[in-house]
Design a protein around this motif. Structure first.
Motif, PDB file in Angstrom:
ATOM      1  N   VAL A 192       0.838  -1.197   0.000  1.00 36.78           N
ATOM      2  CA  VAL A 192       0.000   0.000   0.000  1.00 36.78           C
ATOM      3  C   VAL A 192       0.873   1.246   0.000  1.00 36.78           C
ATOM      4  N   MET A 193       1.934   1.240   0.823  1.00 37.64           N
ATOM      5  CA  MET A 193       2.831   2.391   0.907  1.00 37.64           C
ATOM      6  C   MET A 193       3.490   2.673  -0.437  1.00 37.64           C
ATOM      7  N   ALA A 194       3.882   1.625  -1.150  1.00 38.67           N
ATOM      8  CA  ALA A 194       4.491   1.802  -2.473  1.00 38.67           C
ATOM      9  C   ALA A 194       3.510   2.466  -3.429  1.00 38.67           C
ATOM     10  N   THR A 195       2.256   2.012  -3.387  1.00 40.62           N
ATOM     11  CA  THR A 195       1.234   2.568  -4.281  1.00 40.62           C
ATOM     12  C   THR A 195       0.953   4.033  -3.952  1.00 40.62           C
ATOM     13  N   VAL A 196       0.811   4.322  -2.660  1.00 41.12           N
ATOM     14  CA  VAL A 196       0.527   5.693  -2.238  1.00 41.12           C
ATOM     15  C   VAL A 196       1.681   6.615  -2.599  1.00 41.12           C
ATOM     16  N   LEU A 197       2.919   6.169  -2.346  1.00 46.18           N
ATOM     17  CA  LEU A 197       4.075   7.008  -2.657  1.00 46.18           C
ATOM     18  C   LEU A 197       4.190   7.224  -4.166  1.00 46.18           C
ATOM     19  N   TRP A 198       3.989   6.181  -4.944  1.00 52.23           N
ATOM     20  CA  TRP A 198       4.024   6.299  -6.407  1.00 52.23           C
ATOM     21  C   TRP A 198       2.998   7.327  -6.886  1.00 52.23           C
ATOM     22  N   ASN A 199       1.785   7.229  -6.375  1.00 54.05           N
ATOM     23  CA  ASN A 199       0.746   8.175  -6.775  1.00 54.05           C
ATOM     24  C   ASN A 199       1.104   9.600  -6.357  1.00 54.05           C
ATOM     25  N   ASN A 200       1.674   9.758  -5.174  1.00 52.92           N
ATOM     26  CA  ASN A 200       2.126  11.085  -4.748  1.00 52.92           C
ATOM     27  C   ASN A 200       3.139  11.655  -5.719  1.00 52.92           C
ATOM     28  N   MET A 201       4.012  10.817  -6.232  1.00 53.33           N
ATOM     29  CA  MET A 201       5.084  11.274  -7.115  1.00 53.33           C
ATOM     30  C   MET A 201       4.569  11.803  -8.446  1.00 53.33           C
ATOM     31  N   PHE A 202       3.365  11.415  -8.830  1.00 54.74           N
ATOM     32  CA  PHE A 202       2.792  11.894 -10.093  1.00 54.74           C
ATOM     33  C   PHE A 202       1.551  12.760  -9.843  1.00 54.74           C
ATOM     34  N   SER A 203       1.487  13.364  -8.665  1.00 57.02           N
ATOM     35  CA  SER A 203       0.368  14.232  -8.312  1.00 57.02           C
ATOM     36  C   SER A 203       0.869  15.635  -8.020  1.00 57.02           C
ATOM     37  N   ASN A 204       0.021  16.619  -8.263  1.00 54.88           N
ATOM     38  CA  ASN A 204       0.404  17.982  -7.908  1.00 54.88           C
ATOM     39  C   ASN A 204       0.194  18.197  -6.408  1.00 54.88           C
ATOM     40  N   GLN A 205       0.520  19.394  -5.924  1.00 55.36           N
ATOM     41  CA  GLN A 205       0.506  19.645  -4.485  1.00 55.36           C
ATOM     42  C   GLN A 205      -0.884  19.499  -3.876  1.00 55.36           C
ATOM     43  N   VAL A 206      -1.916  19.825  -4.613  1.00 56.23           N
ATOM     44  CA  VAL A 206      -3.283  19.668  -4.111  1.00 56.23           C
ATOM     45  C   VAL A 206      -3.685  18.201  -4.113  1.00 56.23           C
ATOM     46  N   GLU A 207      -3.381  17.498  -5.186  1.00 58.02           N
ATOM     47  CA  GLU A 207      -3.754  16.086  -5.311  1.00 58.02           C
ATOM     48  C   GLU A 207      -3.054  15.217  -4.272  1.00 58.02           C
ATOM     49  N   LYS A 208      -1.820  15.557  -3.916  1.00 61.17           N
ATOM     50  CA  LYS A 208      -1.074  14.770  -2.927  1.00 61.17           C
ATOM     51  C   LYS A 208      -1.812  14.682  -1.597  1.00 61.17           C
ATOM     52  N   LEU A 209      -2.596  15.711  -1.268  1.00 58.81           N
ATOM     53  CA  LEU A 209      -3.263  15.799   0.026  1.00 58.81           C
ATOM     54  C   LEU A 209      -4.654  15.188   0.031  1.00 58.81           C
ATOM     55  N   GLN A 210      -5.108  14.727  -1.107  1.00 57.44           N
ATOM     56  CA  GLN A 210      -6.452  14.164  -1.163  1.00 57.44           C
ATOM     57  C   GLN A 210      -6.487  12.807  -0.454  1.00 57.44           C
ATOM     58  N   PRO A 211      -7.543  12.541   0.318  1.00 58.46           N
ATOM     59  CA  PRO A 211      -7.651  11.252   1.020  1.00 58.46           C
ATOM     60  C   PRO A 211      -7.813  10.101   0.036  1.00 58.46           C
ATOM     61  N   TYR A 212      -7.442   8.923   0.467  1.00 65.32           N
ATOM     62  CA  TYR A 212      -7.569   7.735  -0.377  1.00 65.32           C
ATOM     63  C   TYR A 212      -8.178   6.609   0.453  1.00 65.32           C
ATOM     64  N   HIS A 213      -8.673   5.596  -0.238  1.00 68.39           N
ATOM     65  CA  HIS A 213      -9.282   4.456   0.429  1.00 68.39           C
ATOM     66  C   HIS A 213      -8.503   3.200   0.049  1.00 68.39           C
ATOM     67  N   LEU A 214      -8.087   2.446   1.052  1.00 64.08           N
ATOM     68  CA  LEU A 214      -7.226   1.298   0.794  1.00 64.08           C
ATOM     69  C   LEU A 214      -7.923   0.228  -0.038  1.00 64.08           C
ATOM     70  N   SER A 215      -9.231   0.197   0.006  1.00 59.70           N
ATOM     71  CA  SER A 215      -9.963  -0.852  -0.709  1.00 59.70           C
ATOM     72  C   SER A 215     -10.027  -0.621  -2.214  1.00 59.70           C
ATOM     73  N   ASN A 216      -9.781   0.600  -2.660  1.00 57.79           N
ATOM     74  CA  ASN A 216      -9.896   0.863  -4.102  1.00 57.79           C
ATOM     75  C   ASN A 216      -8.789   1.790  -4.605  1.00 57.79           C
ATOM     76  N   LEU A 217      -7.576   1.583  -4.118  1.00 65.18           N
ATOM     77  CA  LEU A 217      -6.453   2.371  -4.611  1.00 65.18           C
ATOM     78  C   LEU A 217      -6.205   2.067  -6.082  1.00 65.18           C
ATOM     79  N   THR A 218      -6.022   3.094  -6.868  1.00 68.90           N
ATOM     80  CA  THR A 218      -5.666   2.922  -8.273  1.00 68.90           C
ATOM     81  C   THR A 218      -4.323   3.593  -8.530  1.00 68.90           C
TER      82      THR A 218
END
Length: 306
Positions: free
Chosen positions: A268-294
């Motif tokens: 999960v941490m790998a997925t979240v960090l990867w998504n952060n790396m391709f997100s802008n500053q606003v998107e990085k702070l958006q909440p996520y749900h572990l059951s449907n991470l994309t």
């Protein structure tokens, strides 16, 4: 090239370890979210990057014994604090002089720095007279800045992830109601983090220190972005702040010590960090749900790390 600096979480301590007395306790570096390279379809940054490059170097493989100084370019050391980062950078600089890495000196490097949990845990330990408070936010800030300057001038050609910490209190909440975890986290059995065995006021104080660390990491990254250095970039990745450890109890924690992230958590941490790396500053702070991470993938509009 991938590189990691940090503590026992980045060393993969106890990730797949079970309960005593039959548990085998290793550091599972090959499966760590930021740098694991084991070829078993694990979710790690190197496995994601391998889709785009077949020449990736530095990933760590297999296991190491606890307290090992590192493996491949995973230089994390269990028990390390921000004050110990200088030693890890010194080892890294020596490694990069070796033939297998020296030819990649001018290649771009993805460096993930995840540190601070052990500093926070010292908040609930009586200080040593005459020494600075190890948990102090200013002390943490100072050593992170020194580390980044060394990376900038002695390593170079790097994109650095400054990864946010999650709250100590969430790990405490995850242990409540589990007899084994309550036993393990009792100070008479194992002192993993003294703040876990403290009272509510001390845990709240620890969470405020985590907040202070994360605020400083964000500020440091912002300051580096103003340098406009074409060969060195720093980005604050806040995604782990939203990891609901307490909500999911022990499903994401080591079966050995009820504290360190297990393999599922690392994925999960790998997925979240990867998504952060391709997100802008606003998107990085958006909440996520572990059951449907994309997955967020690079595209023509956003081809680079952020």
């Amino acid at each position: 090239m991938v590189i990691a600096l940090g503590d026992s979480i980045t060393a993969g301590f106890g990730m797949l370890s079970g309960r005593p007395p039959v548990a085998s306790v290793w550091e599972y570096r090959g499966k760590v979210f930021s740098i694991g390279g084991d070829l078993d379809e694990a979710y790690t940054l190197p496995s994601f990057l391998s889709v785009y490059s077949s020449k990736l170097t530095g990933a760590s493989y297999g296991v190491s014994v606890p307290l090992a100084r590192g493996k491949q370019l995973n230089n994390a050391v269990s028990g390390a604090k921000a004050q110990d980062l200088d030693q890890q950078v010194t080892r890294l600089v020596r490694q990069l002089q070796k033939p297998e890495y020296h030819s990649h000196k001018n290649d771009w490097k993805l460096i993930t720095l995840f540190i601070g949990a052990n500093n926070v845990c010292m908040l609930c330990t009586p200080p040593i007279t005459g020494l600075p408070n190890i948990a102090d936010v200013d002390v943490f800030d100072q050593h992170v800045r020194l580390t980044l300057e060394r990376l900038r001038w002695e390593v170079g050609h790097a994109f650095v992830n400054l990864v946010a910490l999650f709250n100590v209190s969430s790990v405490y909440e995850a242990s409540r109601g589990n007899p084994y975890c309550e036993m393990v986290l009792d100070p008479s059995h194992m002192v993993i983090c003294s703040c876990l065995q403290a009272d509510d006021d001390q845990r709240l104080a620890a969470d405020l220190v985590v907040q202070g660390y994360n605020e400083r990491l964000a500020l440091i990254a912002q300051e580096y972005q103003t340098l406009h250095d074409p060969y060195f970039a720093v980005s604050y990745q806040p995604g782990f702040k939203s990891f609901p450890v307490g909500k999911y109890k022990q499903r994401y924690l080591s079966g050995f010590d009820c504290f360190h992230p297990n393999r599922c958590a690392n994925q999960v941490m790998a997925t979240v960090l990867w998504n952060n790396m391709f997100s802008n500053q606003v998107e990085k702070l958006q909440p996520y749900h572990l059951s449907n991470l994309t997955f967020i993938c690079p595209n023509a509009q956003r081809p680079y790390f952020q």
